[in-house]
Motif scaffolding. Structure first.
Motif, PDB file in Angstrom:
ATOM      1  N   GLY A 261      46.394  55.001  42.780  1.00  0.00           N
ATOM      2  CA  GLY A 261      45.429  55.653  41.649  1.00  0.00           C
ATOM      3  C   GLY A 261      44.399  54.647  41.276  1.00  0.00           C
ATOM      4  O   GLY A 261      43.609  54.927  40.512  1.00  0.00           O
ATOM      5  N   GLY A 262      44.052  53.529  41.919  1.00  0.00           N
ATOM      6  CA  GLY A 262      43.343  52.659  41.572  1.00  0.00           C
ATOM      7  C   GLY A 262      41.821  52.720  42.392  1.00  0.00           C
ATOM      8  O   GLY A 262      41.978  52.840  43.646  1.00  0.00           O
ATOM      9  N   ARG A 263      40.806  52.120  41.899  1.00  0.00           N
ATOM     10  CA  ARG A 263      39.574  52.168  42.761  1.00  0.00           C
ATOM     11  C   ARG A 263      39.242  50.596  42.353  1.00  0.00           C
ATOM     12  O   ARG A 263      38.193  50.255  43.364  1.00  0.00           O
ATOM     13  CB  ARG A 263      38.550  53.022  42.080  1.00  0.00           C
ATOM     14  N   SER A 264      39.653  49.807  41.685  1.00  0.00           N
ATOM     15  CA  SER A 264      39.141  48.312  41.464  1.00  0.00           C
ATOM     16  C   SER A 264      40.059  47.638  40.576  1.00  0.00           C
ATOM     17  O   SER A 264      41.146  48.004  40.182  1.00  0.00           O
ATOM     18  CB  SER A 264      37.952  48.502  40.660  1.00  0.00           C
ATOM     19  N   VAL A 265      39.736  46.374  40.654  1.00  0.00           N
ATOM     20  CA  VAL A 265      40.821  45.450  40.031  1.00  0.00           C
ATOM     21  C   VAL A 265      39.931  44.727  38.848  1.00  0.00           C
ATOM     22  O   VAL A 265      38.896  44.338  39.050  1.00  0.00           O
ATOM     23  CB  VAL A 265      41.157  44.189  40.944  1.00  0.00           C
ATOM     24  N   TYR A 266      40.582  44.936  37.633  1.00  0.00           N
ATOM     25  CA  TYR A 266      40.047  44.302  36.603  1.00  0.00           C
ATOM     26  C   TYR A 266      40.605  43.072  36.032  1.00  0.00           C
ATOM     27  O   TYR A 266      41.766  42.867  36.005  1.00  0.00           O
ATOM     28  CB  TYR A 266      40.150  45.473  35.202  1.00  0.00           C
ATOM     29  N   VAL A 267      39.511  42.097  35.856  1.00  0.00           N
ATOM     30  CA  VAL A 267      40.013  40.705  35.464  1.00  0.00           C
ATOM     31  C   VAL A 267      39.667  40.302  34.309  1.00  0.00           C
ATOM     32  O   VAL A 267      38.160  40.233  34.130  1.00  0.00           O
ATOM     33  CB  VAL A 267      39.500  39.657  36.595  1.00  0.00           C
ATOM     34  N   HIS A 268      40.528  40.194  33.463  1.00  0.00           N
ATOM     35  CA  HIS A 268      40.018  39.778  31.889  1.00  0.00           C
ATOM     36  C   HIS A 268      40.236  38.476  31.613  1.00  0.00           C
ATOM     37  O   HIS A 268      41.336  37.849  31.898  1.00  0.00           O
ATOM     38  CB  HIS A 268      40.807  40.734  30.966  1.00  0.00           C
ATOM     39  N   GLY A 272      37.312  37.556  26.459  1.00  0.00           N
ATOM     40  CA  GLY A 272      36.637  38.844  26.210  1.00  0.00           C
ATOM     41  C   GLY A 272      35.999  39.052  27.415  1.00  0.00           C
ATOM     42  O   GLY A 272      35.516  40.332  27.683  1.00  0.00           O
ATOM     43  N   TYR A 273      35.464  38.200  28.114  1.00  0.00           N
ATOM     44  CA  TYR A 273      34.633  37.961  29.447  1.00  0.00           C
ATOM     45  C   TYR A 273      35.516  38.921  30.275  1.00  0.00           C
ATOM     46  O   TYR A 273      36.865  38.801  30.552  1.00  0.00           O
ATOM     47  CB  TYR A 273      34.253  36.613  30.004  1.00  0.00           C
ATOM     48  N   TRP A 274      34.919  39.733  31.144  1.00  0.00           N
ATOM     49  CA  TRP A 274      35.840  40.416  32.367  1.00  0.00           C
ATOM     50  C   TRP A 274      34.624  40.878  33.513  1.00  0.00           C
ATOM     51  O   TRP A 274      33.635  40.780  33.373  1.00  0.00           O
ATOM     52  CB  TRP A 274      36.451  41.526  31.658  1.00  0.00           C
ATOM     53  N   VAL A 275      35.205  40.974  34.685  1.00  0.00           N
ATOM     54  CA  VAL A 275      34.524  41.675  35.817  1.00  0.00           C
ATOM     55  C   VAL A 275      35.665  42.702  36.420  1.00  0.00           C
ATOM     56  O   VAL A 275      36.666  42.729  36.374  1.00  0.00           O
ATOM     57  CB  VAL A 275      34.288  40.786  36.711  1.00  0.00           C
ATOM     58  N   ARG A 276      34.804  43.557  37.074  1.00  0.00           N
ATOM     59  CA  ARG A 276      35.576  44.741  37.906  1.00  0.00           C
ATOM     60  C   ARG A 276      35.211  44.390  39.408  1.00  0.00           C
ATOM     61  O   ARG A 276      34.268  44.105  39.542  1.00  0.00           O
ATOM     62  CB  ARG A 276      35.281  46.020  37.439  1.00  0.00           C
ATOM     63  N   TRP A 319      39.966  31.441  32.335  1.00  0.00           N
ATOM     64  CA  TRP A 319      40.874  31.694  31.265  1.00  0.00           C
ATOM     65  C   TRP A 319      41.449  33.175  31.360  1.00  0.00           C
ATOM     66  O   TRP A 319      41.400  33.608  30.207  1.00  0.00           O
ATOM     67  CB  TRP A 319      40.304  31.216  29.805  1.00  0.00           C
ATOM     68  N   VAL A 320      41.864  33.475  32.492  1.00  0.00           N
ATOM     69  CA  VAL A 320      42.133  34.935  32.802  1.00  0.00           C
ATOM     70  C   VAL A 320      43.396  35.069  31.943  1.00  0.00           C
ATOM     71  O   VAL A 320      44.547  34.140  32.051  1.00  0.00           O
ATOM     72  CB  VAL A 320      42.410  34.917  34.296  1.00  0.00           C
ATOM     73  N   ASP A 321      43.751  36.233  31.382  1.00  0.00           N
ATOM     74  CA  ASP A 321      45.199  36.657  30.832  1.00  0.00           C
ATOM     75  C   ASP A 321      45.582  38.117  31.215  1.00  0.00           C
ATOM     76  O   ASP A 321      46.603  38.303  30.682  1.00  0.00           O
ATOM     77  CB  ASP A 321      44.884  36.226  29.012  1.00  0.00           C
ATOM     78  N   ARG A 322      44.819  38.664  32.063  1.00  0.00           N
ATOM     79  CA  ARG A 322      45.001  40.090  32.297  1.00  0.00           C
ATOM     80  C   ARG A 322      44.467  40.586  33.563  1.00  0.00           C
ATOM     81  O   ARG A 322      43.346  40.159  33.658  1.00  0.00           O
ATOM     82  CB  ARG A 322      44.636  40.999  31.099  1.00  0.00           C
ATOM     83  N   ILE A 323      44.887  41.094  34.621  1.00  0.00           N
ATOM     84  CA  ILE A 323      44.475  41.582  35.671  1.00  0.00           C
ATOM     85  C   ILE A 323      45.360  43.136  35.752  1.00  0.00           C
ATOM     86  O   ILE A 323      46.552  43.400  35.476  1.00  0.00           O
ATOM     87  CB  ILE A 323      44.870  41.044  37.162  1.00  0.00           C
ATOM     88  N   GLU A 324      44.297  43.991  36.255  1.00  0.00           N
ATOM     89  CA  GLU A 324      44.746  45.516  35.947  1.00  0.00           C
ATOM     90  C   GLU A 324      44.190  46.285  37.019  1.00  0.00           C
ATOM     91  O   GLU A 324      42.972  46.079  37.402  1.00  0.00           O
ATOM     92  CB  GLU A 324      44.440  45.947  34.634  1.00  0.00           C
ATOM     93  N   VAL A 325      44.962  47.066  37.936  1.00  0.00           N
ATOM     94  CA  VAL A 325      44.642  47.943  38.731  1.00  0.00           C
ATOM     95  C   VAL A 325      43.977  49.135  37.915  1.00  0.00           C
ATOM     96  O   VAL A 325      44.515  49.674  37.035  1.00  0.00           O
ATOM     97  CB  VAL A 325      45.432  48.581  39.822  1.00  0.00           C
ATOM     98  N   ASP A 326      42.631  49.308  38.170  1.00  0.00           N
ATOM     99  CA  ASP A 326      41.978  50.239  37.433  1.00  0.00           C
ATOM    100  C   ASP A 326      41.143  51.458  38.202  1.00  0.00           C
ATOM    101  O   ASP A 326      40.730  51.325  39.253  1.00  0.00           O
ATOM    102  CB  ASP A 326      40.543  49.403  36.740  1.00  0.00           C
ATOM    103  N   PRO A 327      41.410  52.648  37.670  1.00  0.00           N
ATOM    104  CA  PRO A 327      40.715  53.780  38.367  1.00  0.00           C
ATOM    105  C   PRO A 327      39.359  53.805  38.464  1.00  0.00           C
ATOM    106  O   PRO A 327      38.771  54.609  39.039  1.00  0.00           O
ATOM    107  CB  PRO A 327      41.457  54.917  37.544  1.00  0.00           C
ATOM    108  N   LYS A 328      38.507  52.983  37.409  1.00  0.00           N
ATOM    109  CA  LYS A 328      37.333  52.951  37.465  1.00  0.00           C
ATOM    110  C   LYS A 328      36.552  52.260  38.716  1.00  0.00           C
ATOM    111  O   LYS A 328      37.302  51.380  39.194  1.00  0.00           O
ATOM    112  CB  LYS A 328      36.807  52.335  36.225  1.00  0.00           C
TER     113      LYS A 328
END
Ligand SMILES: Nc1nc2c(c(=O)[nH]1)N[C@H]1C(S)=C(S)[C@@H](COP(=O)(O)O)O[C@H]1N2
Ligand SMILES: [Mo]
Length: 339
Positions: A261-268, A272-276, A319-328
């Motif tokens: 269901g994912g198309r990208s990995v979101y790294v937060h 508050g800085y993040w990339v996909r 300072w990564v605190d969250r990674i997420e498989v992202d549908p976007k």
């Protein structure tokens, strides 16, 4: 009143505008690329800039005539010309390595800043002075002129590259991205790059958790839960330096199991800085806790930062605190961080 434009002035202006557009596009491309495949973008940037320089004598004639006629906006136009020349000089200073920093600021930052500052002036100038190209502009004579400019630009580019090598200027030691080596395998001397709206956070390692969200749901990991492998990778910042380091941490593919269901990995980041990133990158990403065998320092992302080999520094979220498989899709973000 219809403004008079000699055919040659119109052709000069339009050729210069095209050369500037290509210079901008390849300049942005040069900042975006971090892999060898993108090398041609940097060569294109150099060639386009050389074409701009080639057109300066022609444009000077147009400007001389124009300054007499256009009283309104004359100073703005001359400011634009000055900014273009400053951008070219900063680019040359950085390329040759003759001036890599000015007053402690990396020439590359200044080059980009002045180039961005002239965009509104250029748009205003082009809109207010626009003369539509005519069918007769596509003449043998003008095509020949374009060929002469192209050949001249190529010759100038090759001559400059040759001179940099022959004279062993610092520019000869640049990476294909144009960056200069800095503090390789000396993480203590690694420069610190933080965008304007970020500050180094103070992280309590006992309270810190990494949140992982994938097809299996959400879970929290402690610092001690993270296994460690070491990768050698090059951090290459768009401000013009790069550094080779041994980064240790956990590959993202170890943490993320189910990407359905994912198309990208979101790294937060905590800030508050993040990339996909594209899912296809999953096997080439590391979340590092250590560099050169020592714990990351606060400025370099303690306790956890992304290591994205073959991608420019701005992808390497600290300072990564969250990674997420992202549908976007991964491209659903600003092409560069804005502040
Ligand atoms: N959270 C966060 N991560 C970030 C940044 C930032 O400003 N905030 N800057 C990026 C940029 S532009 C670069 S070049 C690298 C620099 O890493 P360093 O400071 O460890 O050399 O971190 C990247 N990661
Ligand atoms: Mo950067």
């Amino acid at each position: 009143m219809r403004r008079f434009r000699s055919p040659s002035a119109r052709v000069t202006n339009n050729q210069l505008f095209v050369a500037l557009l290509v210079t901008f596009a390849t300049g942005a491309g040069a900042e975006a690329t971090g892999s060898e495949r993108g090398r041609w973008v940097l060569i294109g940037h150099g060639l386009a800039a050389a074409a701009v320089i080639m057109l300066i004598p022609w444009k000077t004639r147009v400007v001389r005539a124009g300054v007499r006629r256009h009283r309104i906006g004359r100073w703005a136009s001359l400011t634009l010309a000055a900014l273009v020349i400053v951008t070219l000089l900063l680019g040359l200073g950085y390329t040759t390595g003759v001036f890599r920093s000015i007053g402690g600021v990396a020439t590359m930052w200044l080059h980009v800043a002045v180039a961005l500052a002239l965009v509104p002036l250029l748009l205003w100038h082009v809109i207010t002075r626009w003369a539509r190209p005519r069918r007769t502009d596509v003449s043998r004579r003008n095509l020949l002129r374009a060929v002469v400019i192209g050949a001249g630009a190529t010759t100038a580019y090759v001559a400059l590259a040759g001179a940099i090598t022959l004279l062993s200027l610092p520019g000869a030691r640049r990476r294909f991205t144009g960056s200069y080596e800095t503090a390789s395998f000396q993480p203590r001397d690694l420069p610190n790059v933080i965008w304007l709206n970020d500050t180094t956070p103070t992280v309590d390692p006992a309270a810190w958790r990494l949140t992982v969200v994938d097809g299996r749901g959400e879970r929290q990991l402690k610092l001690a839960d993270l296994p460690r492998t070491t990768w050698r990778a090059t951090l290459d910042c768009t401000s013009g330096w790069y550094s080779d380091q041994d980064w240790s941490g956990v590959p993202l593919s170890t943490l993320i199991g189910d990407t359905s269901g994912g198309r990208s990995v979101y790294v937060h980041s905590i800030t508050g800085y993040w990339v996909r990133l594209p899912l296809a990158d999953l096997d080439h990403l590391l979340l590092a806790t250590h560099v050169g065998g020592s714990e990351l320092s606060p400025g370099h992302g303690y306790p956890l930062r992304l290591v994205a080999p073959h991608r420019r520094g701005y992808w390497w979220v600290k300072w990564v605190d969250r990674i997420e498989v992202d549908p976007k899709p991964w491209w659903w973000q600003s092409p560069f961080p804005l502040t």
